[in-house]
Design a protein around this motif. Structure first.
Motif, PDB file in Angstrom:
ATOM      1  N   GLU A  46       0.672  -1.324  -0.119  1.00 44.54           N
ATOM      2  CA  GLU A  46       0.074   0.112   0.084  1.00 44.54           C
ATOM      3  C   GLU A  46       1.068   1.350   0.198  1.00 44.54           C
ATOM      4  O   GLU A  46       2.189   1.186   0.362  1.00 44.54           O
ATOM      5  CB  GLU A  46      -0.869   0.055   1.305  1.00 44.54           C
ATOM      6  CG  GLU A  46      -1.746  -1.064   1.357  1.00 44.54           C
ATOM      7  CD  GLU A  46      -2.973  -1.219   0.177  1.00 44.54           C
ATOM      8  OE1 GLU A  46      -3.381  -0.187  -0.283  1.00 44.54           O
ATOM      9  OE2 GLU A  46      -3.216  -2.551  -0.358  1.00 44.54           O
ATOM     10  N   TRP A  47       0.242   2.368  -0.450  1.00 43.61           N
ATOM     11  CA  TRP A  47       1.124   3.528  -0.459  1.00 43.61           C
ATOM     12  C   TRP A  47       1.902   3.812   0.840  1.00 43.61           C
ATOM     13  O   TRP A  47       3.049   4.251   0.810  1.00 43.61           O
ATOM     14  CB  TRP A  47       0.137   4.955  -0.670  1.00 43.61           C
ATOM     15  CG  TRP A  47      -0.253   5.410  -2.032  1.00 43.61           C
ATOM     16  CD1 TRP A  47      -1.464   4.993  -2.512  1.00 43.61           C
ATOM     17  CD2 TRP A  47       0.543   6.075  -2.876  1.00 43.61           C
ATOM     18  NE1 TRP A  47      -1.357   5.536  -3.746  1.00 43.61           N
ATOM     19  CE2 TRP A  47      -0.285   6.200  -3.872  1.00 43.61           C
ATOM     20  CE3 TRP A  47       1.806   6.647  -2.742  1.00 43.61           C
ATOM     21  CZ2 TRP A  47       0.038   6.865  -5.083  1.00 43.61           C
ATOM     22  CZ3 TRP A  47       2.159   7.457  -4.021  1.00 43.61           C
ATOM     23  CH2 TRP A  47       1.418   7.430  -4.979  1.00 43.61           C
ATOM     24  N   PRO A  78      -5.837  -0.223  -6.448  1.00 47.55           N
ATOM     25  CA  PRO A  78      -6.532  -0.445  -5.085  1.00 47.55           C
ATOM     26  C   PRO A  78      -7.229  -1.820  -5.180  1.00 47.55           C
ATOM     27  O   PRO A  78      -7.843  -2.457  -6.196  1.00 47.55           O
ATOM     28  CB  PRO A  78      -7.330   0.449  -4.860  1.00 47.55           C
ATOM     29  CG  PRO A  78      -7.034   1.617  -5.764  1.00 47.55           C
ATOM     30  CD  PRO A  78      -6.429   0.980  -6.873  1.00 47.55           C
TER      31      PRO A  78
END
Length: 98
Positions: A46-47, A78
């Motif tokens: 994830e970011w 996502p």
């Protein structure tokens, strides 16, 4: 997301393997799925997981080089996991049926 990135120390001469290894070690120690080839290191997560790892990799090289170049490319999808492996497997599957 998958981020493919390259960290290049500048001002240290032509043999940069020792410096690049510092960045790769940070990525491997992160525990995130990753893969390194001759040009890039790819890391998946994830970011909020991936970006601090990339920054730490740059910082590790910056500790020993007067200047650092960073190139990155991101695939932001996502909800998708294990794309690092799945993308390569898909290409290999298509190659095996050609």
């Amino acid at each position: 997301m998958i981020v493919a990135f390259s960290v290049t120390p500048l001002g240290v001469g032509e043999d940069v393997g020792e410096y690049v290894a510092r960045a790769v070690k940070v990525v491997r120690d992160s525990g995130l799925p990753n893969r390194t080839d001759a040009m890039f290191t790819s890391v998946e997560g994830e970011w909020d997981e991936v970006m601090p790892v990339i920054r730490a990799a740059v910082d590790a090289v910056a500790e020993v080089a007067p200047r650092v170049s960073l190139v990155l490319k991101a695939d932001v999808r996502p909800g998708v996991t294990d794309a690092l492996t799945a993308k390569v497997e898909s290409v290999e599957r298509h190659l095996s049926t050609s």
